[in-house]
Design a protein around this motif. Structure first.
Motif, PDB file in Angstrom:
ATOM      1  N   ALA A  91      -6.488  54.549 -21.285  1.00  0.00           N
ATOM      2  CA  ALA A  91      -7.930  54.312 -21.250  1.00  0.00           C
ATOM      3  C   ALA A  91      -8.433  53.963 -19.858  1.00  0.00           C
ATOM      4  N   SER A  92      -7.538  53.554 -18.965  1.00  0.00           N
ATOM      5  CA  SER A  92      -7.920  53.090 -17.635  1.00  0.00           C
ATOM      6  C   SER A  92      -7.304  53.981 -16.570  1.00  0.00           C
ATOM      7  N   PRO A  93      -7.784  53.888 -15.336  1.00  0.00           N
ATOM      8  CA  PRO A  93      -7.158  54.664 -14.259  1.00  0.00           C
ATOM      9  C   PRO A  93      -5.679  54.336 -14.127  1.00  0.00           C
ATOM     10  N   GLN A  94      -4.873  55.380 -13.986  1.00  0.00           N
ATOM     11  CA  GLN A  94      -3.430  55.227 -13.804  1.00  0.00           C
ATOM     12  C   GLN A  94      -3.147  55.327 -12.306  1.00  0.00           C
ATOM     13  N   THR A  95      -2.944  54.213 -11.678  1.00  0.00           N
ATOM     14  CA  THR A  95      -2.847  54.180 -10.220  1.00  0.00           C
ATOM     15  C   THR A  95      -1.570  54.821  -9.691  1.00  0.00           C
ATOM     16  N   ASP A  96      -0.606  55.063 -10.580  1.00  0.00           N
ATOM     17  CA  ASP A  96       0.646  55.675 -10.144  1.00  0.00           C
ATOM     18  C   ASP A  96       0.685  57.182 -10.393  1.00  0.00           C
ATOM     19  N   VAL A  97      -0.416  57.760 -10.857  1.00  0.00           N
ATOM     20  CA  VAL A  97      -0.514  59.212 -11.070  1.00  0.00           C
ATOM     21  C   VAL A  97      -1.841  59.687 -10.481  1.00  0.00           C
ATOM     22  N   LYS A  98      -1.815  60.786  -9.762  1.00  0.00           N
ATOM     23  CA  LYS A  98      -3.021  61.295  -9.122  1.00  0.00           C
ATOM     24  C   LYS A  98      -3.511  62.564  -9.816  1.00  0.00           C
ATOM     25  N   LEU A  99      -4.787  62.861  -9.584  1.00  0.00           N
ATOM     26  CA  LEU A  99      -5.442  64.018 -10.187  1.00  0.00           C
ATOM     27  C   LEU A  99      -6.330  64.705  -9.164  1.00  0.00           C
ATOM     28  N   TRP A 100      -6.335  66.027  -9.225  1.00  0.00           N
ATOM     29  CA  TRP A 100      -7.300  66.869  -8.507  1.00  0.00           C
ATOM     30  C   TRP A 100      -7.823  67.876  -9.529  1.00  0.00           C
ATOM     31  N   TYR A 101      -9.145  67.995  -9.675  1.00  0.00           N
ATOM     32  CA  TYR A 101      -9.674  68.944 -10.654  1.00  0.00           C
ATOM     33  C   TYR A 101     -10.993  69.520 -10.161  1.00  0.00           C
ATOM     34  N   ARG A 102     -11.431  70.582 -10.840  1.00  0.00           N
ATOM     35  CA  ARG A 102     -12.715  71.217 -10.564  1.00  0.00           C
ATOM     36  C   ARG A 102     -13.591  71.183 -11.808  1.00  0.00           C
ATOM     37  N   ASN A 103     -14.875  70.866 -11.634  1.00  0.00           N
ATOM     38  CA  ASN A 103     -15.874  71.031 -12.687  1.00  0.00           C
ATOM     39  C   ASN A 103     -16.326  72.486 -12.640  1.00  0.00           C
ATOM     40  N   THR A 104     -15.682  73.327 -13.433  1.00  0.00           N
ATOM     41  CA  THR A 104     -15.868  74.773 -13.317  1.00  0.00           C
ATOM     42  C   THR A 104     -17.073  75.302 -14.079  1.00  0.00           C
ATOM     43  N   GLN A 105     -17.703  74.465 -14.917  1.00  0.00           N
ATOM     44  CA  GLN A 105     -18.784  74.964 -15.766  1.00  0.00           C
ATOM     45  C   GLN A 105     -20.127  74.306 -15.493  1.00  0.00           C
ATOM     46  N   GLY A 106     -20.211  73.525 -14.442  1.00  0.00           N
ATOM     47  CA  GLY A 106     -21.470  72.878 -14.104  1.00  0.00           C
ATOM     48  C   GLY A 106     -21.922  71.863 -15.126  1.00  0.00           C
ATOM     49  N   ALA A 107     -20.982  71.296 -15.881  1.00  0.00           N
ATOM     50  CA  ALA A 107     -21.335  70.295 -16.894  1.00  0.00           C
ATOM     51  C   ALA A 107     -21.748  68.997 -16.223  1.00  0.00           C
ATOM     52  N   THR A 108     -22.514  68.193 -16.932  1.00  0.00           N
ATOM     53  CA  THR A 108     -23.017  66.934 -16.379  1.00  0.00           C
ATOM     54  C   THR A 108     -22.317  65.710 -16.946  1.00  0.00           C
ATOM     55  N   ASN A 109     -21.400  65.913 -17.912  1.00  0.00           N
ATOM     56  CA  ASN A 109     -20.747  64.743 -18.499  1.00  0.00           C
ATOM     57  C   ASN A 109     -19.336  64.534 -17.975  1.00  0.00           C
ATOM     58  N   ASN A 110     -18.960  65.229 -16.879  1.00  0.00           N
ATOM     59  CA  ASN A 110     -17.717  64.847 -16.207  1.00  0.00           C
ATOM     60  C   ASN A 110     -18.021  63.610 -15.372  1.00  0.00           C
ATOM     61  N   THR A 111     -17.202  62.585 -15.500  1.00  0.00           N
ATOM     62  CA  THR A 111     -17.512  61.293 -14.882  1.00  0.00           C
ATOM     63  C   THR A 111     -16.619  60.976 -13.697  1.00  0.00           C
ATOM     64  N   LEU A 112     -15.721  61.868 -13.341  1.00  0.00           N
ATOM     65  CA  LEU A 112     -14.831  61.642 -12.209  1.00  0.00           C
ATOM     66  C   LEU A 112     -15.234  62.537 -11.049  1.00  0.00           C
TER      67      LEU A 112
END
Length: 307
Positions: free
Chosen positions: A57-78
């Motif tokens: 439920a919380s940020p996992q400080t020992d794992v990283k993420l890179w992603y793309r908002n590919t659909q122009g959605a507005t409810n991605n919060t990162l």
């Protein structure tokens, strides 16, 4: 472990040249796992339904993420297209129901890997587009596949810019729903082709681990011929393409959203990410003795010290 370092200068992989010139200059290895697919890979699960007290439920400080908002959605919060702590919020969608914060299999997948492989600096690179098919959009020269390569290379180059060594480990794939129509009988062949292209384009031709899930009977009120064809194709790939594994998702733990049963809910996504992680762990060579570097069209190796 496999590395494809792909910052091109005059047709030659410039980072490979730099690696050969100064192999001791990097602070640490970053172990990259790729995630591709359509909406269930993207994630339409409600983050509010993650059990209270769960580390997911919380940020996992020992794992990283890179992603793309590919659909122009507005409810991605990162924030997208940067290295961040793995957390819910990189899922998103435009079709109802839409939740304020959504997530996909990456959250449990990353946690599973980090718990089992504590010596690895894990980073997930996620490029998913809801509703996309494998036979054309993810096919050779397809717009979505091209975008996936762009995302992967951008993440690799950022790791390089940070002074670290990107180590590409494998890929997970969550897709199939959009291929249950007229192209369904070709799904196995198309998936095998995708695996070959990913390995050629990002892993220097090495047989990198590739893990995917089978379409679930929980996603359909009845299994039509197209769904059956895709499921059979997925099974065929798991039996005939080297270094692959398939997660069977027919169990009750792979639960779906009653409001739209094609999408896994929070419990289903947690079960899916965990299962994908366990299958990946079984395939990942650990420790590895060689790193593969692509220098132009030539595959070269350098010896790594086992840890």
């Amino acid at each position: 472990m496999y590395v494809r370092l792909n910052k091109t200068l005059c047709g030659i992989t410039a980072w490979a040249l730099l690696m050969l010139a100064a192999p001791q200059s990097f602070s640490e290895d970053v172990h990259i796992y790729l995630l591709g697919g359509q909406s269930n890979g993207n994630g339409r699960a409600n983050a509010a339904d993650i059990p209270g007290g769960s580390p997911l439920a919380s940020p996992q400080t020992d794992v990283k993420l890179w992603y793309r908002n590919t659909q122009g959605a507005t409810n991605n919060t990162l924030p997208e297209s940067q290295i961040i702590d793995l957390a819910p919020g990189s899922g998103y969608g435009t079709g109802a129901p839409v939740y304020p914060m959504e997530f996909g299999p990456e959250v449990a997948f990353g946690r599973t890997l980090a718990d089992a492989l504590p010596s690895q600096n894990i980073m997930i690179v996620k490029h998913t587009v809801g509703g996309t098919n494998l036979y054309s959009q993810w096919g050779s020269g397809g717009s979505v596949y091209s975008g996936f390569l762009t995302t992967a290379n951008a993440a690799i180059n950022k790791v390089i810019a940070n002074g670290d060594t990107p180590v590409l480990m494998g890929m997970i794939w969550v897709q199939g729903e959009a291929d249950t129509g007229s192209e369904s009988a070709n799904y196995g062949t198309n998936l095998a082709d995708l695996i070959a292209r990913v390995r050629a384009d990002l892993f220097g031709g090495a047989l990198a681990p590739f893990v995917f899930n089978q379409l679930s009977d929980n996603q359909y009120s009845s299994l039509g011929s197209g769904v059956i064809n895709v499921r059979n194709g997925q099974q065929w790939v798991s039996q005939n393409v080297a270094n692959t594994a398939m997660v069977v998702t027919d169990g009750a733990e792979f639960s779906t959203n009653p409001a739209n049963i094609i999408h896994f809910n929070a419990g289903g996504q947690i079960a899916l990410g965990t299962a994908l992680g366990n299958e990946m762990i079984a395939l990942v060579p650990e420790p590895a003795s060689l790193v593969f570097l692509s220098l132009g069209g030539l595959l070269i190796t350098r010896r790594r010290r086992n840890t």
